[in-house]
Enzyme design. Sequence first.
Site, PDB file in Angstrom:
ATOM      1  N   GLU A  86       0.884  -1.226  -0.006  1.00 12.63           N
ATOM      2  CA  GLU A  86       0.198  -0.105  -0.086  1.00 12.63           C
ATOM      3  C   GLU A  86       0.698   1.262  -0.143  1.00 12.63           C
ATOM      4  OE1 GLU A  86      -3.387  -0.077   2.776  1.00 12.63           O
ATOM      5  OE2 GLU A  86      -3.220   2.166   2.839  1.00 12.63           O
TER       6      GLU A  86
ATOM      7  N   LYS B  25      -7.460  -0.823  11.545  1.00 17.58           N
ATOM      8  CA  LYS B  25      -6.703  -1.284  10.206  1.00 17.58           C
ATOM      9  C   LYS B  25      -5.658  -0.319   9.986  1.00 17.58           C
ATOM     10  CE  LYS B  25      -6.260  -1.870   5.725  1.00 17.58           C
ATOM     11  NZ  LYS B  25      -5.380  -0.874   4.686  1.00 17.58           N
TER      12      LYS B  25
ATOM     13  N   ASP C 114       4.297 -14.384  12.137  1.00 15.79           N
ATOM     14  CA  ASP C 114       3.062 -14.699  11.656  1.00 15.79           C
ATOM     15  C   ASP C 114       2.030 -13.380  11.845  1.00 15.79           C
ATOM     16  OD1 ASP C 114       0.601 -15.757  11.561  1.00 15.79           O
ATOM     17  OD2 ASP C 114       1.004 -17.534  13.006  1.00 15.79           O
TER      18      ASP C 114
ATOM     19  N   HIS D 131      -2.380  10.554  -0.827  1.00 19.56           N
ATOM     20  CA  HIS D 131      -2.610   8.903  -1.304  1.00 19.56           C
ATOM     21  C   HIS D 131      -2.452   8.858  -2.728  1.00 19.56           C
ATOM     22  CE1 HIS D 131      -3.576   5.061   0.138  1.00 19.56           C
ATOM     23  NE2 HIS D 131      -4.141   4.953  -0.749  1.00 19.56           N
TER      24      HIS D 131
HETATM   25  C1  MEV Z   1      -6.256   2.851   5.018  1.00 19.99           C
HETATM   26  O1  MEV Z   1      -5.305   1.780   4.634  1.00 19.99           O
HETATM   27  C2  MEV Z   1      -6.298   3.108   6.498  1.00 19.99           C
HETATM   28  C3  MEV Z   1      -6.857   4.295   6.833  1.00 19.99           C
HETATM   29  O2  MEV Z   1      -8.436   3.864   6.360  1.00 19.99           O
HETATM   30  C4  MEV Z   1      -6.974   4.289   8.347  1.00 19.99           C
HETATM   31  C5  MEV Z   1      -8.025   5.157   9.284  1.00 19.99           C
HETATM   32  O3  MEV Z   1      -8.906   5.558   8.480  1.00 19.99           O
HETATM   33  O4  MEV Z   1      -7.763   5.549  10.349  1.00 19.99           O
HETATM   34  C6  MEV Z   1      -6.816   5.717   6.392  1.00 19.99           C
END
Ligand code: MEV
Length: 430
Positions: free
Chosen positions: A85, A269, A285, A383
């Site tokens: 990413e 995430k 792992d 991004h």
């Molecule tokens: C994208 O990989 C991760 C985000 O969605 C995390 C977040 O929203 O805090 C940008």
Amino acid sequence: MPGASSSRLPGFYDLDLDQRLEELSRTAGLTPESRQALRGAAGLTADQAAHMIENAVGVFGLPLGVAVNFQVNGRDVLVPMAIEEPSVVAGASFMAKLARAGGGFVCRSSPPEMIAQIQVLDVPDMERACARLNSAKAEILKQADNTDPVIAGLGGGARDLEIRVLEDTPVGPMLILHLIFDTRDAMGANTLNTAAERLSPEIERLTGGRTHLRILSNLADRRLASATCRIPANGLAFGDFSHERVRDGIVEAWAFAAADPYRAATHNKGIMNGIDAVVVATGNDWRAVEAGAHAYAARGGRYTSLSRWSVGAQGELIGELELPMAVGIVGGATRVHPAAKACLALLGVSTSRELAEVITAVGLAQNLAALRALATEGIQRGHMGLHARQIAIAAGAEGDLIERVASQLVVEGAVRLDRAQELVEQFRVG
Ligand code: MEV
């Protein structure tokens, strides 16, 4: 292991691949083999892969980057990250720079204690079974220690037993025995699973029940790592955004995740973007770490944020993160995979706890990067530049054309494959 003399590598971003490796060799004293492994030239071979899993047909590549600027417990660390990413490595590096101004990341970890579970069914008398297990505790722990004399010799081994009775399950009551085992620098799954299997006849004898599952728990809540950072007053200001506005925006963003599981899943995430990348790069792992993180996030009965952001007395932003971190620096792929070995050498960590602490610092930095962007100009702006490069490559651009096509896509605000294909055609002809 060497590790870096400094993680401040200004201009690293602008170097080409060979120059970056040159710079790493200079600051971290990498061996030629490590350099080759990081470059991918001497990474995992298909033959090695065939010894690792069944039905192997080859190997699968991922980009490997190095995050700069990290200071963890006063030590400069260059952090290898394997991830597909865009923006993750840049985000971590930038936030590490902001945190550095406030003393870097202060990290802690508990002893590396893992839990193995033994499920006991058909127990005739729960009370008696619990009492007999308790009185035989010392003997059981001794037997568990014999599973791995190497770990025991290094000061690890069985530490405790916990007995839990689950009265109300879909198949009736069951007794669950937890074996707590210090695995030192190993992740320890094999040791724990072996110990649980070996103990099973003795547990049946003592309880009069029938042992069923014997497996480690990925909710490794005895093996926790934590990181905190402080971004000093004015540290967050940029463009038209004041420090206070960014800081308070981050706290508001965190509050959303603290209160709402839909947001918490995405928030966490973002944390795992950083954590997984280092876990993968070091041959650990990542599914185990993911499972532990999300189960820990729900430990209060409601899924919530793994991190916490608040405002300090001097107007600084304070970030905290705590989660289970079951990673090792010996065993598994950590010492088989040439790139994982090189990544561990680059990190310069000498214990599994040290690795767990660095990884947690990266998770906190990554969380900050995401919240800072979301709370200000939005995530897409930063991004898009990197995303545009991937689209350009997918459209067939190579060499200098990648950058040209990507820049044009961003200028036009149309980061789409069809437009990228048109531009590739156009630039090739022109
Ligand atoms: C994208 O990989 C991760 C985000 O969605 C995390 C977040 O929203 O805090 C940008």
